[in-house]
Design a protein around this motif. Sequence first.
Motif, PDB file in Angstrom:
ATOM      1  N   LYS A 137     -29.792 -56.412 -46.153  1.00  0.00           N
ATOM      2  CA  LYS A 137     -29.779 -56.060 -44.729  1.00  0.00           C
ATOM      3  C   LYS A 137     -30.078 -57.274 -43.859  1.00  0.00           C
ATOM      4  N   TRP A 143     -27.411 -53.163 -41.745  1.00  0.00           N
ATOM      5  CA  TRP A 143     -28.004 -52.316 -42.769  1.00  0.00           C
ATOM      6  C   TRP A 143     -26.967 -51.698 -43.704  1.00  0.00           C
ATOM      7  N   ALA A 146     -26.879 -52.857 -47.341  1.00  0.00           N
ATOM      8  CA  ALA A 146     -27.879 -52.379 -48.296  1.00  0.00           C
ATOM      9  C   ALA A 146     -27.303 -51.304 -49.221  1.00  0.00           C
TER      10      ALA A 146
END
Length: 442
Positions: A137, A143, A146
Amino acid sequence: MIRNENGNYRNRSHLISIVLKILHLTFYNIFICSFMVAAPIFGYLGDRFNRKVILSCGIFFWSIVTLSSSFISKEYYWLFVLSRGLVGIGESSYSSISPTIIGDLFTNNSRTMMLSVFYLAIPLGSGLGYILGSSAKEAAGDWHWALRVSPVLGITAGTLILLFVPEPKRGSADQMGGRIKTRTSWFCDMKALAKNRSYVFSSFASAAVSFATGAFGMWIPLYLARAQVVQKTAEPCTQEICSSTDSIIFGVITCVTGLLGVVIGAATTRLCRQKTERADPLVCAVSMLGSAIFICLIFVVAKKSIVGAYVCIFIGETLLFLNWAITADILMFVVIPTRRATAVAFQSFTSHLLGDAGSPYLIGLISDALQQSYATSALWRFLSLGYALMLCPFIIVLGGMFFLATALFFLDDREKAEKHFHIFLFQTPRREHRVHCGLSWP
Protein backbone atom coordinates in the motif's frame (compact mmCIF):
# COMPACT_ATOMS: atom_id res chain seq x y z
CA MET A 1 -12.80 21.81 10.58
CA ILE A 2 -15.96 20.72 12.42
CA ARG A 3 -17.28 22.11 15.71
CA ASN A 4 -18.47 19.62 18.37
CA GLU A 5 -21.04 20.13 21.11
CA ASN A 6 -18.46 21.59 23.53
CA GLY A 7 -17.40 24.26 21.06
CA ASN A 8 -14.08 22.58 20.30
CA TYR A 9 -12.80 21.94 16.82
CA ARG A 10 -11.82 18.56 15.54
CA ASN A 11 -9.89 17.81 12.42
CA ARG A 12 -11.78 16.31 9.51
CA SER A 13 -9.30 13.43 9.54
CA HIS A 14 -10.91 12.25 12.79
CA LEU A 15 -14.16 11.70 10.94
CA ILE A 16 -12.30 10.00 8.11
CA SER A 17 -10.68 7.62 10.58
CA ILE A 18 -14.11 6.77 12.01
CA VAL A 19 -15.49 6.03 8.55
CA LEU A 20 -12.47 3.85 7.70
CA LYS A 21 -12.89 2.02 11.00
CA ILE A 22 -16.53 1.28 10.20
CA LEU A 23 -15.65 0.07 6.70
CA HIS A 24 -12.90 -2.15 8.09
CA LEU A 25 -15.29 -3.75 10.56
CA THR A 26 -17.95 -4.16 7.86
CA PHE A 27 -15.61 -5.95 5.44
CA TYR A 28 -14.21 -8.10 8.25
CA ASN A 29 -17.64 -9.18 9.48
CA ILE A 30 -18.89 -9.96 5.97
CA PHE A 31 -15.84 -12.15 5.42
CA ILE A 32 -16.24 -13.96 8.75
CA CYS A 33 -20.00 -14.45 8.33
CA SER A 34 -19.64 -15.98 4.86
CA PHE A 35 -16.78 -18.11 6.18
CA MET A 36 -19.00 -19.43 8.99
CA VAL A 37 -21.97 -20.17 6.76
CA ALA A 38 -19.87 -22.04 4.20
CA ALA A 39 -17.82 -24.09 6.69
CA PRO A 40 -20.56 -26.66 7.54
CA ILE A 41 -21.22 -27.19 3.82
CA PHE A 42 -17.57 -27.95 3.14
CA GLY A 43 -17.46 -30.12 6.25
CA TYR A 44 -20.26 -32.25 4.83
CA LEU A 45 -18.57 -32.48 1.42
CA GLY A 46 -15.17 -33.19 2.96
CA ASP A 47 -16.47 -36.31 4.72
CA ARG A 48 -17.97 -37.71 1.52
CA PHE A 49 -16.04 -36.59 -1.58
CA ASN A 50 -12.48 -36.07 -2.85
CA ARG A 51 -10.93 -33.64 -0.39
CA LYS A 52 -7.93 -32.62 -2.48
CA VAL A 53 -10.09 -31.39 -5.35
CA ILE A 54 -12.39 -29.43 -3.02
CA LEU A 55 -9.36 -27.94 -1.26
CA SER A 56 -7.66 -26.79 -4.46
CA CYS A 57 -10.83 -25.38 -5.98
CA GLY A 58 -11.47 -23.33 -2.84
CA ILE A 59 -7.97 -21.86 -2.95
CA PHE A 60 -8.23 -21.01 -6.65
CA PHE A 61 -11.64 -19.46 -6.08
CA TRP A 62 -10.65 -17.06 -3.31
CA SER A 63 -7.38 -16.15 -5.07
CA ILE A 64 -9.17 -15.16 -8.28
CA VAL A 65 -11.89 -13.27 -6.40
CA THR A 66 -9.30 -11.36 -4.32
CA LEU A 67 -7.30 -10.39 -7.39
CA SER A 68 -10.44 -9.32 -9.28
CA SER A 69 -11.68 -7.21 -6.38
CA SER A 70 -8.54 -5.06 -6.52
CA PHE A 71 -9.76 -3.64 -9.86
CA ILE A 72 -13.25 -2.68 -8.67
CA SER A 73 -13.83 1.08 -8.73
CA LYS A 74 -15.52 3.00 -5.94
CA GLU A 75 -18.69 3.36 -8.04
CA TYR A 76 -19.23 -0.39 -7.53
CA TYR A 77 -18.79 -0.46 -3.78
CA TRP A 78 -21.48 -3.12 -3.39
CA LEU A 79 -19.51 -5.44 -5.69
CA PHE A 80 -16.42 -5.03 -3.53
CA VAL A 81 -18.46 -5.94 -0.44
CA LEU A 82 -19.78 -9.02 -2.26
CA SER A 83 -16.23 -10.06 -3.14
CA ARG A 84 -15.27 -10.07 0.56
CA GLY A 85 -18.07 -12.55 1.19
CA LEU A 86 -16.95 -14.76 -1.70
CA VAL A 87 -13.39 -14.81 -0.36
CA GLY A 88 -14.74 -16.10 2.95
CA ILE A 89 -16.50 -18.95 1.17
CA GLY A 90 -13.33 -19.94 -0.65
CA GLU A 91 -11.17 -19.83 2.46
CA SER A 92 -13.61 -21.91 4.49
CA SER A 93 -13.03 -24.86 2.13
CA TYR A 94 -9.41 -25.53 2.98
CA SER A 95 -9.66 -24.60 6.67
CA SER A 96 -12.36 -27.26 7.11
CA ILE A 97 -10.72 -30.00 5.06
CA SER A 98 -6.93 -29.63 5.37
CA PRO A 99 -6.62 -30.87 8.99
CA THR A 100 -8.53 -34.06 8.12
CA ILE A 101 -6.06 -34.91 5.35
CA ILE A 102 -3.20 -34.47 7.81
CA GLY A 103 -5.09 -36.61 10.32
CA ASP A 104 -5.26 -39.44 7.78
CA LEU A 105 -1.55 -39.16 6.88
CA PHE A 106 -0.05 -39.14 10.38
CA THR A 107 -0.81 -40.32 13.89
CA ASN A 108 0.21 -39.67 17.52
CA ASN A 109 3.30 -37.43 17.95
CA SER A 110 3.89 -37.21 14.19
CA ARG A 111 0.37 -35.91 13.69
CA THR A 112 0.85 -33.33 16.43
CA MET A 113 3.99 -32.05 14.74
CA MET A 114 2.42 -31.93 11.27
CA LEU A 115 -0.68 -30.16 12.56
CA SER A 116 1.64 -27.68 14.27
CA VAL A 117 3.33 -26.95 10.95
CA PHE A 118 -0.08 -26.49 9.31
CA TYR A 119 -1.49 -24.21 12.00
CA LEU A 120 1.66 -22.13 11.86
CA ALA A 121 0.11 -20.72 8.68
CA ILE A 122 -2.57 -18.90 10.73
CA PRO A 123 -0.33 -16.51 12.70
CA LEU A 124 2.32 -16.52 9.99
CA GLY A 125 -0.20 -15.59 7.30
CA SER A 126 -1.78 -12.98 9.55
CA GLY A 127 1.58 -11.41 10.27
CA LEU A 128 2.68 -11.48 6.64
CA GLY A 129 -0.65 -9.91 5.75
CA TYR A 130 0.17 -6.90 7.92
CA ILE A 131 3.68 -6.65 6.52
CA LEU A 132 3.09 -7.28 2.81
CA GLY A 133 -0.24 -5.47 2.68
CA SER A 134 1.06 -2.37 4.43
CA SER A 135 4.27 -2.36 2.40
CA ALA A 136 2.46 -2.75 -0.92
CA LYS A 137 0.00 0.00 0.00
CA GLU A 138 2.72 2.46 0.94
CA ALA A 139 5.00 1.59 -1.99
CA ALA A 140 2.25 2.06 -4.57
CA GLY A 141 0.38 4.80 -2.70
CA ASP A 142 -2.79 2.84 -3.39
CA TRP A 143 -4.45 0.37 -1.03
CA HIS A 144 -5.67 -1.76 -3.98
CA TRP A 145 -2.16 -3.19 -4.35
CA ALA A 146 -2.46 -4.79 -0.93
CA LEU A 147 -4.97 -7.19 -2.56
CA ARG A 148 -2.64 -8.22 -5.39
CA VAL A 149 0.03 -10.01 -3.37
CA SER A 150 -1.76 -12.97 -1.76
CA PRO A 151 -3.56 -14.24 -4.92
CA VAL A 152 -0.23 -15.12 -6.54
CA LEU A 153 0.76 -17.13 -3.48
CA GLY A 154 -2.67 -18.76 -3.32
CA ILE A 155 -2.68 -19.93 -6.94
CA THR A 156 0.81 -21.35 -6.47
CA ALA A 157 -0.27 -23.24 -3.35
CA GLY A 158 -3.39 -24.63 -5.05
CA THR A 159 -1.34 -25.91 -7.98
CA LEU A 160 1.19 -27.61 -5.69
CA ILE A 161 -1.63 -29.32 -3.77
CA LEU A 162 -3.15 -30.73 -6.97
CA LEU A 163 0.20 -32.01 -8.18
CA PHE A 164 1.88 -33.33 -5.04
CA VAL A 165 -0.52 -33.80 -2.11
CA PRO A 166 -1.99 -37.33 -1.86
CA GLU A 167 -5.65 -38.06 -1.08
CA PRO A 168 -5.41 -40.60 1.76
CA LYS A 169 -8.21 -43.00 2.58
CA ARG A 170 -10.22 -41.95 5.61
CA GLY A 171 -8.88 -43.72 8.66
CA SER A 172 -5.67 -44.86 6.91
CA ALA A 173 -3.42 -43.53 9.68
CA ASP A 174 -5.53 -45.55 12.14
CA GLN A 175 -4.92 -48.68 10.00
CA MET A 176 -8.56 -48.70 8.98
CA GLY A 177 -8.28 -47.25 5.48
CA GLY A 178 -10.20 -49.01 2.75
CA ARG A 179 -12.43 -50.96 5.17
CA ILE A 180 -15.16 -48.37 5.68
CA LYS A 181 -18.31 -49.67 4.03
CA THR A 182 -21.01 -47.38 5.42
CA ARG A 183 -21.38 -43.76 6.47
CA THR A 184 -23.75 -42.07 8.83
CA SER A 185 -26.08 -39.26 7.87
CA TRP A 186 -25.30 -35.62 8.57
CA PHE A 187 -27.96 -35.58 11.31
CA CYS A 188 -26.33 -38.54 13.05
CA ASP A 189 -22.92 -36.88 12.81
CA MET A 190 -24.18 -33.70 14.42
CA LYS A 191 -25.98 -35.62 17.15
CA ALA A 192 -22.78 -37.52 17.96
CA LEU A 193 -20.66 -34.37 18.05
CA ALA A 194 -23.12 -32.62 20.36
CA LYS A 195 -22.77 -35.51 22.84
CA ASN A 196 -18.97 -35.48 22.64
CA ARG A 197 -18.00 -33.47 25.73
CA SER A 198 -14.31 -33.09 24.88
CA TYR A 199 -15.21 -31.78 21.43
CA VAL A 200 -17.80 -29.32 22.78
CA PHE A 201 -15.58 -27.89 25.53
CA SER A 202 -12.50 -27.61 23.31
CA SER A 203 -14.64 -25.83 20.70
CA PHE A 204 -15.70 -23.23 23.27
CA ALA A 205 -12.06 -22.83 24.31
CA SER A 206 -11.10 -22.32 20.68
CA ALA A 207 -13.74 -19.58 20.46
CA ALA A 208 -12.04 -17.78 23.36
CA VAL A 209 -8.73 -17.82 21.46
CA SER A 210 -10.48 -16.54 18.35
CA PHE A 211 -12.15 -13.75 20.34
CA ALA A 212 -8.80 -12.46 21.60
CA THR A 213 -6.87 -12.79 18.33
CA GLY A 214 -9.63 -11.08 16.35
CA ALA A 215 -9.75 -8.14 18.76
CA PHE A 216 -5.97 -7.82 18.94
CA GLY A 217 -5.47 -7.91 15.19
CA MET A 218 -7.92 -5.06 14.76
CA TRP A 219 -7.12 -2.79 17.72
CA ILE A 220 -3.64 -3.38 19.19
CA PRO A 221 -1.77 -1.39 16.49
CA LEU A 222 -4.11 1.57 17.05
CA TYR A 223 -3.78 1.19 20.83
CA LEU A 224 0.02 1.36 20.60
CA ALA A 225 -0.17 4.36 18.26
CA ARG A 226 -2.35 6.18 20.81
CA ALA A 227 0.10 5.19 23.55
CA GLN A 228 2.91 6.94 21.68
CA VAL A 229 0.78 10.07 21.35
CA VAL A 230 0.20 10.02 25.12
CA GLN A 231 3.95 9.59 25.71
CA LYS A 232 4.55 12.50 23.29
CA THR A 233 6.88 10.39 21.16
CA ALA A 234 4.55 10.72 18.15
CA GLU A 235 2.03 13.19 16.78
CA PRO A 236 -1.64 12.33 16.13
CA CYS A 237 -2.22 11.26 12.54
CA THR A 238 -4.02 13.94 10.53
CA GLN A 239 -3.72 12.29 7.11
CA GLU A 240 -6.00 9.86 5.34
CA ILE A 241 -3.20 7.28 5.08
CA CYS A 242 -1.32 7.06 8.38
CA SER A 243 2.01 5.41 9.18
CA SER A 244 1.92 1.61 9.18
CA THR A 245 4.90 1.21 11.53
CA ASP A 246 2.88 -0.21 14.42
CA SER A 247 1.03 -2.60 12.12
CA ILE A 248 4.30 -3.84 10.65
CA ILE A 249 5.90 -4.35 14.07
CA PHE A 250 2.79 -6.11 15.32
CA GLY A 251 2.82 -8.25 12.18
CA VAL A 252 6.45 -9.26 12.74
CA ILE A 253 5.68 -10.15 16.35
CA THR A 254 2.67 -12.21 15.22
CA CYS A 255 4.84 -14.14 12.76
CA VAL A 256 7.55 -14.89 15.31
CA THR A 257 5.19 -15.75 18.16
CA GLY A 258 3.16 -17.95 15.85
CA LEU A 259 6.28 -19.92 14.97
CA LEU A 260 7.40 -20.19 18.59
CA GLY A 261 3.93 -20.99 19.84
CA VAL A 262 3.26 -23.97 17.60
CA VAL A 263 6.80 -25.36 18.02
CA ILE A 264 6.78 -24.98 21.80
CA GLY A 265 3.25 -26.37 21.97
CA ALA A 266 4.16 -29.50 20.00
CA ALA A 267 7.36 -30.10 21.97
CA THR A 268 5.71 -29.48 25.34
CA THR A 269 2.81 -31.79 24.57
CA ARG A 270 5.16 -34.52 23.41
CA LEU A 271 7.10 -34.33 26.69
CA CYS A 272 4.00 -34.10 28.87
CA ARG A 273 2.46 -37.17 27.24
CA GLN A 274 5.18 -39.19 28.95
CA LYS A 275 3.79 -38.03 32.30
CA THR A 276 0.04 -37.99 31.69
CA GLU A 277 -2.39 -39.05 29.00
CA ARG A 278 -4.34 -35.84 29.54
CA ALA A 279 -1.37 -33.76 28.37
CA ASP A 280 -3.09 -32.18 25.35
CA PRO A 281 -5.91 -30.29 27.12
CA LEU A 282 -3.78 -29.58 30.21
CA VAL A 283 -1.02 -27.90 28.17
CA CYS A 284 -3.68 -25.79 26.43
CA ALA A 285 -5.24 -24.78 29.76
CA VAL A 286 -1.93 -23.73 31.33
CA SER A 287 -0.90 -21.76 28.23
CA MET A 288 -4.22 -19.90 28.15
CA LEU A 289 -4.04 -18.93 31.82
CA GLY A 290 -0.42 -17.81 31.43
CA SER A 291 -1.31 -15.79 28.34
CA ALA A 292 -4.02 -13.91 30.23
CA ILE A 293 -1.46 -12.67 32.78
CA PHE A 294 0.88 -11.15 30.19
CA ILE A 295 -1.96 -9.68 28.13
CA CYS A 296 -3.19 -7.89 31.26
CA LEU A 297 0.31 -6.48 31.70
CA ILE A 298 0.15 -4.91 28.22
CA PHE A 299 -2.37 -2.36 29.46
CA VAL A 300 -0.36 -1.68 32.62
CA VAL A 301 2.97 -0.87 30.96
CA ALA A 302 1.84 0.64 27.61
CA LYS A 303 1.34 4.12 29.08
CA LYS A 304 4.99 4.29 30.15
CA SER A 305 6.88 1.98 27.82
CA ILE A 306 6.10 0.88 24.28
CA VAL A 307 8.99 -1.59 24.40
CA GLY A 308 7.54 -3.12 27.56
CA ALA A 309 4.16 -3.43 25.86
CA TYR A 310 5.74 -5.21 22.91
CA VAL A 311 7.50 -7.64 25.27
CA CYS A 312 4.19 -8.47 26.95
CA ILE A 313 2.52 -8.89 23.55
CA PHE A 314 5.32 -11.22 22.49
CA ILE A 315 5.01 -13.51 25.51
CA GLY A 316 1.20 -13.35 25.64
CA GLU A 317 0.76 -14.18 21.96
CA THR A 318 3.30 -17.02 22.14
CA LEU A 319 1.32 -18.67 24.93
CA LEU A 320 -1.96 -17.98 23.14
CA PHE A 321 -0.80 -19.50 19.85
CA LEU A 322 0.64 -22.51 21.66
CA ASN A 323 -2.70 -24.34 21.73
CA TRP A 324 -3.92 -24.01 18.12
CA ALA A 325 -2.43 -27.23 16.76
CA ILE A 326 -3.07 -29.09 20.02
CA THR A 327 -6.78 -28.25 19.84
CA ALA A 328 -6.94 -29.81 16.37
CA ASP A 329 -5.10 -32.87 17.68
CA ILE A 330 -7.65 -33.22 20.50
CA LEU A 331 -10.36 -33.30 17.86
CA MET A 332 -8.52 -36.04 15.93
CA PHE A 333 -8.36 -38.17 19.07
CA VAL A 334 -12.02 -37.91 20.11
CA VAL A 335 -13.78 -37.84 16.70
CA ILE A 336 -13.85 -40.80 14.31
CA PRO A 337 -12.24 -40.25 10.85
CA THR A 338 -15.50 -40.37 8.90
CA ARG A 339 -16.88 -37.24 10.55
CA ARG A 340 -13.74 -35.21 11.20
CA ALA A 341 -14.34 -32.71 8.39
CA THR A 342 -17.79 -31.97 9.81
CA ALA A 343 -16.26 -31.64 13.29
CA VAL A 344 -13.53 -29.27 12.10
CA ALA A 345 -16.07 -27.20 10.16
CA PHE A 346 -18.43 -26.77 13.09
CA GLN A 347 -15.58 -26.06 15.48
CA SER A 348 -14.51 -23.32 13.07
CA PHE A 349 -18.12 -22.10 12.86
CA THR A 350 -18.39 -21.92 16.66
CA SER A 351 -15.00 -20.25 17.03
CA HIS A 352 -15.87 -17.46 14.61
CA LEU A 353 -19.48 -17.05 15.75
CA LEU A 354 -18.52 -16.64 19.40
CA GLY A 355 -15.07 -15.23 18.69
CA ASP A 356 -13.68 -12.92 16.05
CA ALA A 357 -16.98 -12.38 14.22
CA GLY A 358 -18.06 -10.03 16.99
CA SER A 359 -15.04 -9.24 19.16
CA PRO A 360 -13.59 -6.37 17.04
CA TYR A 361 -17.00 -4.70 16.86
CA LEU A 362 -17.68 -5.25 20.57
CA ILE A 363 -14.31 -3.81 21.61
CA GLY A 364 -14.85 -0.79 19.34
CA LEU A 365 -18.35 -0.28 20.71
CA ILE A 366 -17.15 -0.34 24.32
CA SER A 367 -14.25 1.98 23.54
CA ASP A 368 -16.47 4.51 21.74
CA ALA A 369 -18.99 4.44 24.60
CA LEU A 370 -16.25 5.08 27.17
CA GLN A 371 -14.61 7.95 25.29
CA GLN A 372 -17.85 9.75 24.42
CA SER A 373 -17.59 12.29 27.24
CA TYR A 374 -13.95 13.20 26.54
CA ALA A 375 -13.68 12.66 22.79
CA THR A 376 -11.01 15.35 22.34
CA SER A 377 -8.67 13.98 25.02
CA ALA A 378 -5.78 11.93 23.60
CA LEU A 379 -5.21 10.33 27.01
CA TRP A 380 -8.83 9.26 27.34
CA ARG A 381 -8.95 7.85 23.80
CA PHE A 382 -5.93 5.74 24.74
CA LEU A 383 -7.36 4.66 28.10
CA SER A 384 -10.85 3.90 26.77
CA LEU A 385 -9.49 1.53 24.14
CA GLY A 386 -7.29 -0.13 26.78
CA TYR A 387 -10.26 -0.60 29.11
CA ALA A 388 -12.25 -2.16 26.27
CA LEU A 389 -9.40 -4.52 25.37
CA MET A 390 -9.21 -5.65 29.01
CA LEU A 391 -12.21 -7.83 28.20
CA CYS A 392 -9.87 -10.14 26.25
CA PRO A 393 -7.86 -11.58 29.17
CA PHE A 394 -11.08 -12.43 30.98
CA ILE A 395 -12.32 -14.32 27.92
CA ILE A 396 -8.94 -16.08 27.69
CA VAL A 397 -9.23 -17.23 31.33
CA LEU A 398 -12.69 -18.59 30.50
CA GLY A 399 -11.12 -20.49 27.59
CA GLY A 400 -8.56 -21.97 29.99
CA MET A 401 -11.42 -23.21 32.16
CA PHE A 402 -12.98 -24.89 29.13
CA PHE A 403 -9.70 -26.69 28.43
CA LEU A 404 -9.62 -27.91 32.03
CA ALA A 405 -13.14 -29.26 31.52
CA THR A 406 -11.90 -30.97 28.35
CA ALA A 407 -9.16 -32.67 30.39
CA LEU A 408 -11.79 -34.24 32.65
CA PHE A 409 -13.49 -36.09 29.79
CA PHE A 410 -10.62 -36.50 27.30
CA LEU A 411 -9.59 -40.08 28.09
CA ASP A 412 -13.16 -41.35 28.21
CA ASP A 413 -14.09 -39.70 24.92
CA ARG A 414 -10.92 -40.92 23.20
CA GLU A 415 -11.59 -44.48 24.29
CA LYS A 416 -15.18 -44.29 23.09
CA ALA A 417 -14.07 -42.94 19.70
CA GLU A 418 -11.55 -45.76 19.22
CA LYS A 419 -14.03 -48.43 20.28
CA HIS A 420 -16.88 -46.94 18.29
CA PHE A 421 -14.89 -46.68 15.07
CA HIS A 422 -13.84 -50.33 15.35
CA ILE A 423 -17.48 -51.38 15.76
CA PHE A 424 -18.56 -49.00 13.00
CA LEU A 425 -16.36 -50.75 10.42
CA PHE A 426 -18.13 -54.07 10.75
CA GLN A 427 -21.80 -53.09 11.02
CA THR A 428 -24.33 -53.71 8.29
CA PRO A 429 -26.04 -50.52 7.08
CA ARG A 430 -29.20 -51.35 9.03
CA ARG A 431 -27.35 -52.21 12.25
CA GLU A 432 -24.96 -49.26 11.81
CA HIS A 433 -27.86 -46.80 11.56
CA ARG A 434 -29.36 -48.09 14.81
CA VAL A 435 -26.02 -47.91 16.65
CA HIS A 436 -25.28 -44.34 15.54
CA CYS A 437 -28.70 -42.77 15.60
CA GLY A 438 -30.12 -44.68 18.52
CA LEU A 439 -28.91 -44.84 22.09
CA SER A 440 -25.17 -45.19 21.88
CA TRP A 441 -22.37 -42.62 21.66
CA PRO A 442 -20.61 -41.01 19.89
